[in-house]
Design a protein around this motif. Structure first.
Motif, PDB file in Angstrom:
ATOM      1  N   THR A  38      40.526  75.905  -4.525  1.00 42.04           N
ATOM      2  CA  THR A  38      41.217  76.691  -4.910  1.00 42.04           C
ATOM      3  C   THR A  38      42.403  76.692  -4.165  1.00 42.04           C
ATOM      4  N   ILE A  39      42.320  76.413  -2.729  1.00 44.06           N
ATOM      5  CA  ILE A  39      43.758  76.129  -2.117  1.00 44.06           C
ATOM      6  C   ILE A  39      44.040  74.983  -2.474  1.00 44.06           C
ATOM      7  N   GLY A  40      43.641  73.991  -2.708  1.00 45.91           N
ATOM      8  CA  GLY A  40      44.239  72.857  -3.209  1.00 45.91           C
ATOM      9  C   GLY A  40      44.885  72.871  -4.669  1.00 45.91           C
ATOM     10  N   ALA A  41      44.369  73.745  -5.597  1.00 45.76           N
ATOM     11  CA  ALA A  41      45.028  73.889  -6.829  1.00 45.76           C
ATOM     12  C   ALA A  41      46.467  74.814  -6.492  1.00 45.76           C
ATOM     13  N   ALA A  42      46.232  75.729  -5.639  1.00 45.01           N
ATOM     14  CA  ALA A  42      47.472  76.434  -5.539  1.00 45.01           C
ATOM     15  C   ALA A  42      48.445  75.642  -4.903  1.00 45.01           C
ATOM     16  N   ARG A  43      48.131  74.787  -3.882  1.00 40.71           N
ATOM     17  CA  ARG A  43      49.294  73.993  -3.283  1.00 40.71           C
ATOM     18  C   ARG A  43      49.710  73.058  -4.487  1.00 40.71           C
ATOM     19  N   ARG A  44      49.098  72.745  -5.337  1.00 47.16           N
ATOM     20  CA  ARG A  44      49.520  71.625  -6.233  1.00 47.16           C
ATOM     21  C   ARG A  44      50.468  72.166  -7.093  1.00 47.16           C
ATOM     22  N   ILE A  45      50.701  73.405  -7.460  1.00 43.17           N
ATOM     23  CA  ILE A  45      51.506  74.279  -8.382  1.00 43.17           C
ATOM     24  C   ILE A  45      52.549  74.861  -7.488  1.00 43.17           C
ATOM     25  N   GLY A  46      52.808  74.438  -6.153  1.00 45.87           N
ATOM     26  CA  GLY A  46      53.756  74.862  -5.422  1.00 45.87           C
ATOM     27  C   GLY A  46      53.771  75.757  -4.524  1.00 45.87           C
ATOM     28  N   VAL A  47      52.595  76.606  -4.247  1.00 47.36           N
ATOM     29  CA  VAL A  47      52.601  77.586  -3.447  1.00 47.36           C
ATOM     30  C   VAL A  47      52.841  77.644  -2.111  1.00 47.36           C
ATOM     31  N   GLU A  48      53.785  78.342  -1.583  1.00 48.52           N
ATOM     32  CA  GLU A  48      54.268  77.923  -0.293  1.00 48.52           C
ATOM     33  C   GLU A  48      53.271  78.320   1.032  1.00 48.52           C
TER      34      GLU A  48
END
Length: 144
Positions: A38-48
């Motif tokens: 879940t964290i990786g998916a969020a990071r991939r869309i640019g979550v800061e």
């Protein structure tokens, strides 16, 4: 990758009763913890910034870890703790993201969920109706 400024709160608490008391965040799928997917998916869309609300050790070093008070007091208490952590990390209003994603640690397809949320939020920029947020629906039309 999104051009929106995004933060995320990942709910990783709960007692795991339906799983015999297992810590959902630590369950592995294809050799990767659910929380890391879940964290990786969020990071991939640019979550800061990411705040994980759950037991200590549920997250990696790149995310803030907090606990709702009292522990196991439910998703609204967890959301409140996550929002407070994001707010305390914002020195000024300019540091705040445009949107905060609220994600579960045990999403079956976290990449698809994050992509769908980012796309829906990007569309709100061109929508002349006031939007407070977006909510995804499953194939059966149920709000998720």
């Amino acid at each position: 990758m999104s051009s929106l400024r995004l933060d995320a709160i990942v709910l990783a608490g709960g007692r795991g009763r339906r799983l015999g008391g297992a810590d959902k965040a630590s369950i592995r799928l294809r050799d990767e913890r659910l929380i890391d997917r879940t964290i990786g998916a969020a990071r991939r869309i640019g979550v800061e910034r990411i705040v994980v609300v759950g037991p200590r050790g549920a997250t990696d070093a790149d995310a803030v870890s907090v606990r709702e008070d009292p522990p196991f007091s439910g998703p609204l208490a967890a959301l409140s703790a996550g929002l407070a952590a994001l707010e305390s990390g914002s020195a000024e209003a300019g540091d705040r993201a445009e949107w905060v994603l609220l994600l579960a640690c045990d999403l079956e397809h976290p990449g698809a969920v994050c992509d769908a949320l980012a796309s829906a939020l990007a569309r709100t920029r061109n929508d002349d109706r006031l939007r407070d947020g977006v909510l995804l629906e499953d194939p059966g039309g149920r709000s998720q």
